[in-house]
Design a protein around this motif. Sequence first.
Motif, PDB file in Angstrom:
ATOM      1  N   GLY A  31       0.819  -1.203   0.000  1.00  0.00           N
ATOM      2  CA  GLY A  31       0.000   0.000   0.000  1.00  0.00           C
ATOM      3  C   GLY A  31       0.857   1.259   0.000  1.00  0.00           C
ATOM      4  O   GLY A  31       1.809   1.368   0.767  1.00  0.00           O
ATOM      5  N   VAL A  32       0.538   2.191  -0.886  1.00  0.00           N
ATOM      6  CA  VAL A  32       1.297   3.433  -1.039  1.00  0.00           C
ATOM      7  C   VAL A  32       0.361   4.603  -0.762  1.00  0.00           C
ATOM      8  O   VAL A  32      -0.707   4.698  -1.347  1.00  0.00           O
ATOM      9  N   GLY A  33       0.786   5.472   0.131  1.00  0.00           N
ATOM     10  CA  GLY A  33       0.008   6.662   0.463  1.00  0.00           C
ATOM     11  C   GLY A  33       0.688   7.923  -0.047  1.00  0.00           C
ATOM     12  O   GLY A  33       1.720   7.863  -0.727  1.00  0.00           O
ATOM     13  N   PRO A  34       0.156   9.074   0.313  1.00  0.00           N
ATOM     14  CA  PRO A  34       0.679  10.348  -0.189  1.00  0.00           C
ATOM     15  C   PRO A  34       1.772  11.000   0.669  1.00  0.00           C
ATOM     16  O   PRO A  34       2.205  12.100   0.368  1.00  0.00           O
ATOM     17  N   ARG A  35       2.228  10.326   1.738  1.00  0.00           N
ATOM     18  CA  ARG A  35       3.233  10.949   2.606  1.00  0.00           C
ATOM     19  C   ARG A  35       4.482  11.347   1.820  1.00  0.00           C
ATOM     20  O   ARG A  35       4.790  10.766   0.803  1.00  0.00           O
ATOM     21  N   LYS A  36       5.210  12.327   2.345  1.00  0.00           N
ATOM     22  CA  LYS A  36       6.487  12.759   1.767  1.00  0.00           C
ATOM     23  C   LYS A  36       7.618  11.997   2.445  1.00  0.00           C
ATOM     24  O   LYS A  36       7.563  11.723   3.640  1.00  0.00           O
ATOM     25  N   GLU A  59      -7.351  16.285  -3.724  1.00  0.00           N
ATOM     26  CA  GLU A  59      -6.622  16.495  -4.978  1.00  0.00           C
ATOM     27  C   GLU A  59      -5.113  16.469  -4.741  1.00  0.00           C
ATOM     28  O   GLU A  59      -4.369  15.798  -5.459  1.00  0.00           O
ATOM     29  N   ALA A  60      -4.645  17.166  -3.719  1.00  0.00           N
ATOM     30  CA  ALA A  60      -3.214  17.171  -3.392  1.00  0.00           C
ATOM     31  C   ALA A  60      -2.741  15.767  -3.017  1.00  0.00           C
ATOM     32  O   ALA A  60      -1.649  15.341  -3.406  1.00  0.00           O
ATOM     33  N   GLN A  61      -3.575  15.039  -2.276  1.00  0.00           N
ATOM     34  CA  GLN A  61      -3.190  13.681  -1.888  1.00  0.00           C
ATOM     35  C   GLN A  61      -3.133  12.750  -3.096  1.00  0.00           C
ATOM     36  O   GLN A  61      -2.242  11.905  -3.190  1.00  0.00           O
ATOM     37  N   CYS A  62      -4.060  12.901  -4.028  1.00  0.00           N
ATOM     38  CA  CYS A  62      -4.046  12.067  -5.242  1.00  0.00           C
ATOM     39  C   CYS A  62      -2.755  12.270  -6.030  1.00  0.00           C
ATOM     40  O   CYS A  62      -2.090  11.302  -6.409  1.00  0.00           O
ATOM     41  N   HIS A  63      -2.406  13.517  -6.284  1.00  0.00           N
ATOM     42  CA  HIS A  63      -1.174  13.786  -7.040  1.00  0.00           C
ATOM     43  C   HIS A  63       0.043  13.210  -6.321  1.00  0.00           C
ATOM     44  O   HIS A  63       0.931  12.637  -6.949  1.00  0.00           O
ATOM     45  N   SER A  64       0.081  13.346  -5.012  1.00  0.00           N
ATOM     46  CA  SER A  64       1.227  12.859  -4.244  1.00  0.00           C
ATOM     47  C   SER A  64       1.310  11.332  -4.244  1.00  0.00           C
ATOM     48  O   SER A  64       2.389  10.764  -4.414  1.00  0.00           O
ATOM     49  N   VAL A  65       0.178  10.652  -4.079  1.00  0.00           N
ATOM     50  CA  VAL A  65       0.218   9.192  -4.069  1.00  0.00           C
ATOM     51  C   VAL A  65       0.605   8.656  -5.449  1.00  0.00           C
ATOM     52  O   VAL A  65       1.381   7.696  -5.552  1.00  0.00           O
ATOM     53  N   PHE A  66       0.129   9.284  -6.515  1.00  0.00           N
ATOM     54  CA  PHE A  66       0.522   8.843  -7.853  1.00  0.00           C
ATOM     55  C   PHE A  66       2.016   9.053  -8.070  1.00  0.00           C
ATOM     56  O   PHE A  66       2.686   8.222  -8.680  1.00  0.00           O
ATOM     57  N   GLN A  67       2.553  10.151  -7.572  1.00  0.00           N
ATOM     58  CA  GLN A  67       3.993  10.409  -7.687  1.00  0.00           C
ATOM     59  C   GLN A  67       4.787   9.362  -6.909  1.00  0.00           C
ATOM     60  O   GLN A  67       5.817   8.878  -7.384  1.00  0.00           O
ATOM     61  N   ASN A  68       4.330   8.997  -5.717  1.00  0.00           N
ATOM     62  CA  ASN A  68       5.026   7.978  -4.923  1.00  0.00           C
ATOM     63  C   ASN A  68       5.018   6.628  -5.634  1.00  0.00           C
ATOM     64  O   ASN A  68       6.041   5.937  -5.671  1.00  0.00           O
ATOM     65  N   VAL A  69       3.886   6.236  -6.209  1.00  0.00           N
ATOM     66  CA  VAL A  69       3.812   4.982  -6.959  1.00  0.00           C
ATOM     67  C   VAL A  69       4.775   5.033  -8.145  1.00  0.00           C
ATOM     68  O   VAL A  69       5.525   4.085  -8.392  1.00  0.00           O
TER      69      VAL A  69
END
Length: 137
Positions: A31-36, A59-69
């Motif tokens: 599982g991947v979340g939006p944390r930095k 919206e901010a969390q979506c962009h961040s979680v996609f970046q982490n993935v």
Amino acid sequence: MSICKNSERAPLPVGLYPHARQVGDLWFLSGVGPRKKDSKEIPGVTLKEDGSIASYDIEAQCHSVFQNVKMILEDIGSDWSKLVDVTVFLTNMKDDFKTFNRIYADYFKENQPCRTTVEVNALPTPIAIELKCVAEV
């Protein structure tokens, strides 16, 4: 035989598990979340003094979680185009699904993996979204 790998760029897992495990020709992402990474910051989240969520921006969390993935996939030798299955966990389907779905469509114009989206009561950290992904090697 399977291989476990972690990304140097993504936030550390919150438990004893790898970012990804390869079995045959597939990578299974935890599982991947939006944390930095290396920070307590969660994009779009304002916390109360007791650590509970005061407000959040899906919206901010979506962009961040996609970046982490994306970072994890790149660091294990795969990439976004090789995603074959995505399970999405949202803590507020009623309010967040429409926004999530719009952003998801922007990220998955070219590659359209299978997807399941479910609402959960809570996630292990004060986040509103988490992804569980499977990708080709």
